[in-house]
Design an enzyme around this catalytic site. Structure first.
Site, PDB file in Angstrom:
ATOM      1  N   GLY A 208      -4.800  -6.591  -8.915  1.00  0.00           N
ATOM      2  CA  GLY A 208      -5.560  -6.805  -8.172  1.00  0.00           C
ATOM      3  C   GLY A 208      -6.406  -6.521  -7.273  1.00  0.00           C
ATOM      4  O   GLY A 208      -6.587  -7.348  -6.385  1.00  0.00           O
TER       5      GLY A 208
ATOM      6  N   LEU B 237      -5.661   7.311   0.522  1.00  0.00           N
ATOM      7  CA  LEU B 237      -4.158   6.795   0.848  1.00  0.00           C
ATOM      8  C   LEU B 237      -4.011   6.556   2.069  1.00  0.00           C
ATOM      9  O   LEU B 237      -3.323   7.292   3.143  1.00  0.00           O
ATOM     10  CB  LEU B 237      -2.680   8.408   0.238  1.00  0.00           C
ATOM     11  CG  LEU B 237      -2.647   8.648  -1.336  1.00  0.00           C
ATOM     12  CD1 LEU B 237      -1.902   9.274  -1.523  1.00  0.00           C
ATOM     13  CD2 LEU B 237      -2.407   6.965  -2.087  1.00  0.00           C
TER      14      LEU B 237
ATOM     15  N   LYS C 286       1.033  -1.412   0.452  1.00  0.00           N
ATOM     16  CA  LYS C 286       0.072   0.017  -0.301  1.00  0.00           C
ATOM     17  C   LYS C 286       0.862   1.426   0.049  1.00  0.00           C
ATOM     18  O   LYS C 286       2.183   1.421   0.139  1.00  0.00           O
ATOM     19  CB  LYS C 286      -1.254  -0.352   1.327  1.00  0.00           C
ATOM     20  CG  LYS C 286      -1.485   1.688   1.750  1.00  0.00           C
ATOM     21  CD  LYS C 286      -2.794   1.598   0.372  1.00  0.00           C
ATOM     22  CE  LYS C 286      -3.413   2.523   0.530  1.00  0.00           C
ATOM     23  NZ  LYS C 286      -3.912   2.992  -0.701  1.00  0.00           N
TER      24      LYS C 286
ATOM     25  N   ASN D  65      -3.037   2.601 -13.516  1.00  0.00           N
ATOM     26  CA  ASN D  65      -3.885   3.497 -11.824  1.00  0.00           C
ATOM     27  C   ASN D  65      -5.264   3.269 -12.415  1.00  0.00           C
ATOM     28  O   ASN D  65      -5.493   2.627 -13.712  1.00  0.00           O
ATOM     29  CB  ASN D  65      -3.708   4.300 -11.931  1.00  0.00           C
ATOM     30  CG  ASN D  65      -3.734   4.418 -10.508  1.00  0.00           C
ATOM     31  OD1 ASN D  65      -4.266   3.947  -9.592  1.00  0.00           O
ATOM     32  ND2 ASN D  65      -2.649   4.983  -9.047  1.00  0.00           N
ATOM     33  N   THR D  66      -6.235   3.474 -11.451  1.00  0.00           N
ATOM     34  CA  THR D  66      -7.581   3.165 -11.642  1.00  0.00           C
ATOM     35  C   THR D  66      -8.734   4.744 -12.165  1.00  0.00           C
ATOM     36  O   THR D  66      -7.575   5.391 -12.884  1.00  0.00           O
ATOM     37  CB  THR D  66      -8.266   3.393 -10.359  1.00  0.00           C
ATOM     38  OG1 THR D  66      -7.931   4.854  -9.605  1.00  0.00           O
ATOM     39  CG2 THR D  66      -7.776   2.235  -9.552  1.00  0.00           C
TER      40      THR D  66
ATOM     41  N   CYS E 133      -3.171   9.152  -7.533  1.00  0.00           N
ATOM     42  CA  CYS E 133      -4.124   8.746  -6.397  1.00  0.00           C
ATOM     43  C   CYS E 133      -5.665   9.194  -7.313  1.00  0.00           C
ATOM     44  O   CYS E 133      -5.372  10.965  -7.139  1.00  0.00           O
ATOM     45  CB  CYS E 133      -3.776   9.086  -5.357  1.00  0.00           C
ATOM     46  SG  CYS E 133      -5.345   8.392  -4.604  1.00  0.00           S
TER      47      CYS E 133
HETATM   48  C1  DHB Z   1      -5.961   5.252  -3.800  1.00  0.00           C
HETATM   49  C2  DHB Z   1      -7.107   4.748  -4.612  1.00  0.00           C
HETATM   50  C3  DHB Z   1      -6.467   4.402  -5.947  1.00  0.00           C
HETATM   51  O1  DHB Z   1      -7.647   3.927  -6.935  1.00  0.00           O
HETATM   52  C4  DHB Z   1      -5.710   4.459  -6.454  1.00  0.00           C
HETATM   53  O2  DHB Z   1      -5.132   4.070  -7.607  1.00  0.00           O
HETATM   54  C5  DHB Z   1      -4.083   4.645  -5.388  1.00  0.00           C
HETATM   55  C6  DHB Z   1      -4.835   5.028  -4.598  1.00  0.00           C
HETATM   56  C7  DHB Z   1      -6.302   5.725  -2.576  1.00  0.00           C
HETATM   57  O3  DHB Z   1      -7.226   6.551  -1.834  1.00  0.00           O
HETATM   58  O4  DHB Z   1      -5.495   5.828  -1.475  1.00  0.00           O
END
Ligand code: DHB
Length: 314
Positions: free
Chosen positions: A265, A73, A45, A192-193, A130
Site C-alpha cells: 500500500g 472515500l 480505490k 485496514n488502517t 474506512c
Molecule cells: C480511506 C482511508 C483509509 O485509511 C482507509 O483505510 C480507507 C479509506 C479514505 O479516507 O478514503
C-alpha cells in the site's frame, strides 16, 4: 520453475503480491511507470454509487515511519469508473479487484449489482472499515453483526471472489474474520488502517481536518503481523496481509504468520513499482530456498504456541 500463483474461488492470481486499495488509483495513472502485468492483482480505490469529493484538507500527514490520511472515500463513483477506467483495466494482464465502500447496505448491493453486469472484473474487496467517514465506515466495520450481514447479502449477489477488508480497530479481529467466513466470504484483507492523530503544537490544532485519520506504512507492520497471525488461527479462508510492506522480506513475514498473499500500500506513494519489486524478491527468496511453491512459506512460522497470549482469545 517455482509456482508463484494462488487462487481464490477459482480465480488464479499469477503471484502473491497485489497493490492495496487507495494507493494505486484505478491502475491507469502509473501505466507508463510500472509493468502492472508483473503484479498478482490491483485493488482499485474504493467506489461508491455517486462520486465523492472526500474530506476537506488537510487530508494527509507524514508521521514517523507512517502516513496518516483522511481522504474520506474521495472517488469518481461507480458509473464514471465503468465508463472511464474499466476499458483500460479490461486489457491489463493482471487480476482486477474492485473495492467497494458505501454508507448503507443498499448502496453496497447497488454498486456490486451494477458491477456484476460489466466485463473485466475478477473480484470484489469490500471496505467496511474506512476510518474517515461518519456514515458506514467504521460504524459497520466495528459492528460484527453488520459486517456479517453485509458479507451475506453481497455473497448472494455474486459468484466472483468476495474479499472483506477488516479493520484492526476492534478488540478481537478474529471474531470478525469468523463471522465473514461463516457468511460465505472467500477471503479477508487484514488490516485496514489504524486510527491515529497528529497535532500542530504551534496552532494547537489537529493536523488533519477530521482530527483523526487512518495510519498506514511501516509504523503499523508489527500490528498487522499480529492481526494476521490472530486471524490465521481462527479461519480457513485465505488472508491477504497488508500493513507497511516495503520489501520482499516484509512480505515473507506476512506469509510466514499465515497470509496467503499480500498487498503493498503506502510504499506505492514512494515508488509505485514496489509491488513488482516485492514480487520479484519473493520469487528470488523461494529460489534461494529451493522451494517448489511459494505456498510453502504460508503459515510456516514455527511459533511457541504454548507462550502465545493470543491463544486465550480464540
Ligand atoms: C480511506 C482511508 C483509509 O485509511 C482507509 O483505510 C480507507 C479509506 C479514505 O479516507 O478514503
Amino acid at each position: 520453475m517455482i509456482k508463484e500463483s494462488f487462487s481464490i474461488r477459482g480465480v488464479e492470481f499469477k503471484n502473491r503480491v497485489l497493490v492495496a486499495s487507495g494507493t494505486f488509483g484505478y491502475g491507469d495513472e502509473v501505466k507508463d511507470l510500472v509493468d502492472v502485468s508483473k503484479l498478482g492483482g490491483i485493488c482499485t480505490k474504493s467506489l461508491s454509487w455517486k462520486p465523492r469529493d472526500g474530506n476537506p484538507p488537510r487530508r494527509i500527514v507524514e508521521t514517523p515511519s507512517g502516513m496518516l490520511n483522511s481522504i474520506g472515500l474521495a472517488n469518481i463513483g461507480v458509473h464514471n469508473f465503468i465508463d472511464e477506467k474499466l476499458p483500460y483495466l479490461r486489457q491489463v494482464d493482471t487480476k482486477v479487484i474492485v473495492n467497494i465502500a458505501a454508507s448503507s447496505l443498499q448502496e453496497y448491493c447497488d454498486v456490486l449489482r451494477l458491477l456484476e453486469e460489466q466485463e473485466g472484473i475478477d473480484g470484489y474487496e469490500i471496505n467496511v472499515s474506512c476510518p474517515n467517514v461518519k456514515e458506514g465506515g467504521l460504524n459497520f466495520g466495528t459492528d460484527c453483526s453488520m459486517t456479517r450481514r453485509i458479507s451475506e447479502q453481497l455473497r448472494a449477489l455474486t459468484e466472483k471472489p468476495l474479499i472483506i477488508k477488516l479493520t484492526p480497530n476492534v478488540t478481537h479481529i478474529s471474531e470478525f474474520a469468523r463471522a465473514v467466513e461463516e457468511a460465505g466470504a472467500d477471503a479477508v484483507s487484514v488490516i485496514n488502517t489504524v486510527i491515529g492523530m497528529a497535532v500542530d503544537i504551534h496552532k494547537k490544532k489537529p493536523k488533519l481536518s477530521t482530527v483523526t485519520g487512518g495510519l498506514s506504512g511501516p509504523a503499523i507492520k508489527p500490528i498487522a503481523l499480529a492481526k494476521v497471525y490472530e486471524v490465521a488461527q481462527a479461519v480457513k479462508i485465505p488472508i491477504l496481509g497488508i500493513g507497511g510492506i516495503m520489501t520482499a522480506e516484509d512480505a515473507i513475514e506476512f506469509l510466514l504468520v499465515g497470509a496467503t498473499a499480500v498487498q503493498v500500500g503506502t510504499a506505492n506513494f514512494i515508488n509505485p513499482g514496489t509491488g513488482v519489486d516485492v514480487a520479484e524478491g519473493l520469487r528470488r527468496f523461494a529460489e534461494q530456498h529451493q522451494l517448489a511453491d511459494v505456498a510453502q512459506l504460508v503459515g510456516a512460522m514455527e511459533s511457541n504456541v504454548e507462550f502465545s497470549i493470543l491463544q486465550s482469545w480464540l
